[in-house]
Write a protein that holds these residues in place. Structure first.
Motif, PDB file in Angstrom:
ATOM      1  N   THR A 173       8.415   9.679   3.305  1.00  0.00           N
ATOM      2  CA  THR A 173       8.902   7.982   4.439  1.00  0.00           C
ATOM      3  C   THR A 173      10.034   8.203   6.088  1.00  0.00           C
ATOM      4  O   THR A 173      10.655   9.168   5.666  1.00  0.00           O
ATOM      5  CB  THR A 173       9.902   8.160   3.210  1.00  0.00           C
ATOM      6  OG1 THR A 173      10.167   7.749   1.812  1.00  0.00           O
ATOM      7  CG2 THR A 173      10.664   6.122   3.412  1.00  0.00           C
ATOM      8  N   ILE A 174       8.850   7.167   6.519  1.00  0.00           N
ATOM      9  CA  ILE A 174       9.761   7.182   7.876  1.00  0.00           C
ATOM     10  C   ILE A 174      10.585   6.587   7.910  1.00  0.00           C
ATOM     11  O   ILE A 174      11.255   6.191   7.272  1.00  0.00           O
ATOM     12  CB  ILE A 174       8.206   5.993   8.387  1.00  0.00           C
ATOM     13  CG1 ILE A 174       6.295   5.653   8.513  1.00  0.00           C
ATOM     14  CG2 ILE A 174       9.037   5.398   9.333  1.00  0.00           C
ATOM     15  CD1 ILE A 174       6.186   4.995   8.517  1.00  0.00           C
ATOM     16  N   ALA A 175      11.470   7.659   8.787  1.00  0.00           N
ATOM     17  CA  ALA A 175      12.590   6.947   9.224  1.00  0.00           C
ATOM     18  C   ALA A 175      13.620   8.089   8.149  1.00  0.00           C
ATOM     19  O   ALA A 175      14.756   7.821   8.507  1.00  0.00           O
ATOM     20  CB  ALA A 175      12.873   6.355   9.255  1.00  0.00           C
ATOM     21  N   ASN A 234       5.057   6.621   4.646  1.00  0.00           N
ATOM     22  CA  ASN A 234       5.002   5.013   4.185  1.00  0.00           C
ATOM     23  C   ASN A 234       6.066   4.449   4.326  1.00  0.00           C
ATOM     24  O   ASN A 234       7.041   5.500   4.819  1.00  0.00           O
ATOM     25  CB  ASN A 234       4.746   5.190   2.262  1.00  0.00           C
ATOM     26  CG  ASN A 234       3.025   5.853   1.680  1.00  0.00           C
ATOM     27  OD1 ASN A 234       2.680   4.661   2.250  1.00  0.00           O
ATOM     28  ND2 ASN A 234       3.422   7.124   1.314  1.00  0.00           N
ATOM     29  N   ASP A 235       6.283   2.941   4.787  1.00  0.00           N
ATOM     30  CA  ASP A 235       7.026   2.565   5.316  1.00  0.00           C
ATOM     31  C   ASP A 235       8.792   2.515   3.772  1.00  0.00           C
ATOM     32  O   ASP A 235       8.002   3.022   2.225  1.00  0.00           O
ATOM     33  CB  ASP A 235       6.814   0.883   5.130  1.00  0.00           C
ATOM     34  CG  ASP A 235       6.089   1.041   6.029  1.00  0.00           C
ATOM     35  OD1 ASP A 235       6.209   1.172   7.235  1.00  0.00           O
ATOM     36  OD2 ASP A 235       5.211   0.222   6.493  1.00  0.00           O
ATOM     37  N   ASN A 236       9.823   2.230   3.908  1.00  0.00           N
ATOM     38  CA  ASN A 236      10.823   2.690   3.382  1.00  0.00           C
ATOM     39  C   ASN A 236      10.510   1.579   2.345  1.00  0.00           C
ATOM     40  O   ASN A 236      11.098  -0.004   2.596  1.00  0.00           O
ATOM     41  CB  ASN A 236      12.259   2.737   4.038  1.00  0.00           C
ATOM     42  CG  ASN A 236      13.087   3.194   3.191  1.00  0.00           C
ATOM     43  OD1 ASN A 236      13.305   2.996   1.656  1.00  0.00           O
ATOM     44  ND2 ASN A 236      13.872   4.155   3.422  1.00  0.00           N
ATOM     45  N   GLN A 282       9.640  10.402  15.179  1.00  0.00           N
ATOM     46  CA  GLN A 282       8.420   9.888  16.372  1.00  0.00           C
ATOM     47  C   GLN A 282       7.886   8.925  15.633  1.00  0.00           C
ATOM     48  O   GLN A 282       6.357   8.883  15.983  1.00  0.00           O
ATOM     49  CB  GLN A 282       7.542  11.013  16.834  1.00  0.00           C
ATOM     50  CG  GLN A 282       8.818  11.917  18.026  1.00  0.00           C
ATOM     51  CD  GLN A 282       8.270  13.775  17.726  1.00  0.00           C
ATOM     52  OE1 GLN A 282       7.975  13.699  19.281  1.00  0.00           O
ATOM     53  NE2 GLN A 282       8.664  14.789  17.857  1.00  0.00           N
ATOM     54  N   ILE A 283       7.576   9.681  14.511  1.00  0.00           N
ATOM     55  CA  ILE A 283       6.516   9.299  13.495  1.00  0.00           C
ATOM     56  C   ILE A 283       7.052   7.022  13.349  1.00  0.00           C
ATOM     57  O   ILE A 283       8.308   7.914  12.326  1.00  0.00           O
ATOM     58  CB  ILE A 283       6.522   9.751  12.159  1.00  0.00           C
ATOM     59  CG1 ILE A 283       5.641  10.907  11.961  1.00  0.00           C
ATOM     60  CG2 ILE A 283       5.035   9.198  11.193  1.00  0.00           C
ATOM     61  CD1 ILE A 283       4.624  11.951  11.337  1.00  0.00           C
ATOM     62  N   GLU A 329       0.882  -1.670  -0.347  1.00  0.00           N
ATOM     63  CA  GLU A 329       0.568  -0.251  -0.472  1.00  0.00           C
ATOM     64  C   GLU A 329       0.747   1.252   0.118  1.00  0.00           C
ATOM     65  O   GLU A 329       1.702   1.022   0.667  1.00  0.00           O
ATOM     66  CB  GLU A 329      -0.889   0.354   1.486  1.00  0.00           C
ATOM     67  CG  GLU A 329      -2.156  -1.064   0.983  1.00  0.00           C
ATOM     68  CD  GLU A 329      -3.049  -1.130   2.144  1.00  0.00           C
ATOM     69  OE1 GLU A 329      -3.283  -0.534   3.023  1.00  0.00           O
ATOM     70  OE2 GLU A 329      -4.164  -1.219   2.295  1.00  0.00           O
ATOM     71  N   LEU A 330      -0.016   2.245  -1.038  1.00  0.00           N
ATOM     72  CA  LEU A 330       1.467   3.325  -0.572  1.00  0.00           C
ATOM     73  C   LEU A 330       0.083   4.702  -0.173  1.00  0.00           C
ATOM     74  O   LEU A 330      -1.170   4.854  -1.391  1.00  0.00           O
ATOM     75  CB  LEU A 330       2.161   4.124  -2.361  1.00  0.00           C
ATOM     76  CG  LEU A 330       2.701   4.691  -1.892  1.00  0.00           C
ATOM     77  CD1 LEU A 330       3.801   4.944  -1.714  1.00  0.00           C
ATOM     78  CD2 LEU A 330       3.256   5.532  -3.488  1.00  0.00           C
TER      79      LEU A 330
END
Length: 678
Positions: free
Chosen positions: A533-535, A602-604, A580-581, A313-314
């Motif tokens: 993108t997270i992190a 979204n996840d990397n 934090q996200i 999912e995006l």
């Protein structure tokens, strides 16, 4: 030869026990009467030497068995590592890969569970007083302190799969930051070593750090990810047709057929499709939809793909506005062409002002500013426009050919544009159009062979400057500029060689004028990123939000509520969310009860490629730097660590020799018989 546990050597005093037994032979002799004493003396003389030999051999076997048993507990080794000083103690940093790829399953269970077991084995191979660091992809502050062995083992149990993604060089740099003093430095990296983790660049490490890579056995898995999304138009209008471009990637070695693709916006299905993607290929698809209302939209592109689902999912977000604000600054004559152009479409909200009545403070309210034949360009206007462009704005300049050439030259130079050299009054025609530029994309259904291009009667000629980036759009003969785009910082300026008056030429009445100005207006819209993108993305960029003395912005999601740090930079508001996200989804940016923006995370996708580096590949990244490898399939971690840290250990040999001498004693007692000659 050295010993890991020299304290056990005191047990060598136990060798005195068989010696005492031998010296004070506690056996009781039985008196036997013989008639012929001379014969008894002869037998005794013949067997006394054999009995003494047997007793000495048994004594030696017992003593050697005890000696080697004690040595086995003392852990003797031949030190082959000259850099290690046991007196200084050890600092052990262990990186535990907890990325999404570690959620895969092998024969040992999930890779993360196996990694935890390996980390515990490593810790147990060191001494009770050694200090440990646990490092994960989260790079949490608590993981920067050193732990004792018990605390370390407890911390391992708390590690969970994380959306964060790191590179091997980042991990090594982080590990080296915890080493202090003269302690021996040991670093371990436990991972499946995806290809993206090590990267392609050379990896550097501190020469004083003994680095060991522990590679887990992972299987290459087929996987398809929703890689990215983008709109054909930056402008989103209510109840109009939209086209969205979707990119999918097949990381597997087999073709993927009939993969279901679905687009939902605000939980309403807008489009579906079924796609096929070749092995290792990237597939681009275009989906059409309509029926959008005003305000922020939450879109989700999804596919169905197993066994990996984190990248199926995006999320993306965008805003549908009721109108677009445009400012026209006009010279002495009326701006009938600009007004007729933008007032014809209710989406554009045009504000026209005289060059003598400019409100500079309102510039930030507009995405596009048109200078329409101003006759007295001032340095103050130039500086305000420069600031506007640096903050991402778009400016279109149609000069007044009746104005003083030197005043325009100074004005354009302040804007980092080419200076005016002269005014040409010889009628000519535009000779070239850059049809490959994005401004002309989808403007023409078919391209005529002899295209009718604008005529020009009066125009400025500009000095060419190789230091200024220029994108020609329309050119006059001999390569002279008629209209060009100049990207400046995060904004852009479109500079024409002539004005829109009829005496200057027919540009304002030419069929090319309307689509050209509409496309410039659409391109001037600076939407926020469709997703973060997270992190990886720790700063959210928004248009400038004005806050009162006691006001703040909140970032609110599903069970998530924080007040981020906010700063103002280049006319924008920057929200710092750090790490934090941690969860993919949508987050509302609120000022009091008003939603200022909706951002999607979204996840990397770096974890989507389930291919792995082998030992040879990893060694190439380190070049001449000395590193160690532990193959969990072939080696016992405890033994491998002991051998690496201590050199060649001899405890196994000592234990074997102890058993050999015990067996020798048994054989001597049972089978070494005294012979009596008669």
């Amino acid at each position: 030869m050295n010993f890991l546990y020299p304290g056990f050597l005191f047990a060598l005093l136990a060798v005195l026990v068989p010696v005492v037994i031998h010296l004070f032979n506690f056996r009781k002799f039985k008196r036997v009467y013989f008639s012929n004493v001379s014969f008894l003396r002869e037998v005794k003389e013949q067997n006394s030497s054999r009995e003494k030999l047997k007793n000495l051999l048994v004594l030696a076997a017992r003593m050697l068995a005890i000696v080697f048993l004690v040595l086995a507990f003392a852990r003797p080794f031949i030190n082959s590592n000259a850099d290690t000083n046991k007196i200084n103690g050890n600092i052990v940093s262990i990186y535990l890969d907890n990325s999404y790829s570690m959620d895969a399953v092998n024969k040992e269970g999930s890779l993360l569970d196996e990694a935890k077991r390996r980390a515990k084995e490593i810790a147990k191979s060191y001494q009770l007083n050694d200090r440990f660091q646990l490092l994960t992809n989260d790079f949490e502050g608590k993981h920067q302190r050193l732990l004792n062995k018990e605390e370390f083992l407890q911390a391992i149990d708390e590690v969970k799969i994380s959306a964060a993604n790191r590179f091997l060089q980042q991990v090594i740099n982080r590990q080296q930051g915890v080493f202090t003093g003269v302690s021996n430095r040991y670093a371990y990296v436990i991972s499946d070593f995806q290809q993206n983790f090590a990267g392609k660049e050379a990896i550097k490490k501190d020469q004083d750090t003994q680095l060991t890579l522990v590679k887990l056995s992972a299987n290459e898995l087929p996987n398809i990810s929703v890689d990215s999304v983008g709109f054909l138009s930056p402008v989103h209008q209510p109840n109009t047709s939209e086209k969205i471009i979707v990119r999918l990637k097949n990381f597997g070695n087999d073709d993927a057929k009939n993969v279901p693709l679905k687009l939902t916006i605000n939980n309403q299905q807008k489009a579906v499709n079924s796609v096929s993607i070749a092995a290792g290929a990237t597939f681009t698809d275009t989906l059409s939809f309509s029926g959008l209302g005003l305000g922020w939209q939450k879109g989700v592109l999804s596919i169905k793909d197993y066994p990996l689902t984190f990248d199926d999912e995006l999320n993306f977000s965008f805003e549908v506005n009721a109108n677009q604000q445009i400012l026209s600054i006009n010279g002495g004559k009326t701006a009938k062409y600009i007004e007729a152009l933008y007032n014809a479409d209710p989406y554009f909200k045009l504000t026209s002002v005289s060059e003598n009545n400019i409100n500079y403070a309102a510039f930030s309210n507009y995405s596009l500013i048109v200078l329409n034949g101003i006759s007295q360009p001032s340095s103050g206007l130039a500086l305000e426009l420069k600031n506007f462009v640096n903050n991402g704005g778009t400016v279109v300049i149609f000069p007044s050919t009746a104005a003083n050439v030197s005043s325009y030259a100074s004005f354009l130079t302040t804007l980092n544009l080419p200076a005016v050299t002269s005014l040409a009054t010889v009628a000519t025609k535009v000779s070239q159009i850059e049809l490959k530029h994005s401004l002309f994309k989808e403007v023409f259904e078919t391209l005529p062979k002899n295209m009718d291009l604008p005529l020009v009667n009066r125009y400025f000629t500009y000095a060419e400057n190789s230091r200024i980036t220029k994108e020609p759009l329309l050119q006059l003969p001999a390569g002279k500029t008629f209209l060009a785009r100049y990207p400046i910082t995060s904004g852009q300026i479109f500079l024409a060689a002539t004005g829109l008056e009829e005496t200057d030429g027919n540009l304002a009445k030419h069929p090319l004028f309307v689509p050209l100005m509409y496309k410039i207006a659409f391109q001037s819209v600076k939407d926020q990123p469709l997703f973060y993108t997270i992190a990886k993305d720790n700063v959210i960029t928004l248009p400038l939000v004005k806050l009162g003395a006691n006001q703040s912005l909140k970032l609110i999601g599903d069970g998530f509520d924080i007040i981020p740090d906010v700063s103002r930079q280049n006319g924008k508001s920057l929200l710092y969310v750090a790490d934090q996200i941690q969860k993919a989804g949508f987050y509302d940016v609120k000022k009091a009860d008003s939603i200022m923006a909706v951002v999607a995370f979204n996840d990397n996708r770096a974890e989507s490629n389930m291919k792995y580096d082998n030992q040879t590949d990893l060694q190439e990244r380190f070049g001449t730097n000395k590193i160690h490898f532990i193959d969990t399939k072939k080696e016992n971690i405890s033994s491998a660590i002991a051998e690496k840290n201590n050199g060649t250990e001899l405890w196994k040999l000592c234990l074997i020799l102890s058993l050999v001498f015990i067996a020798a004693e048994i054989l001597l007692v049972r089978f070494f018989k005294l012979q009596i000659h008669r």
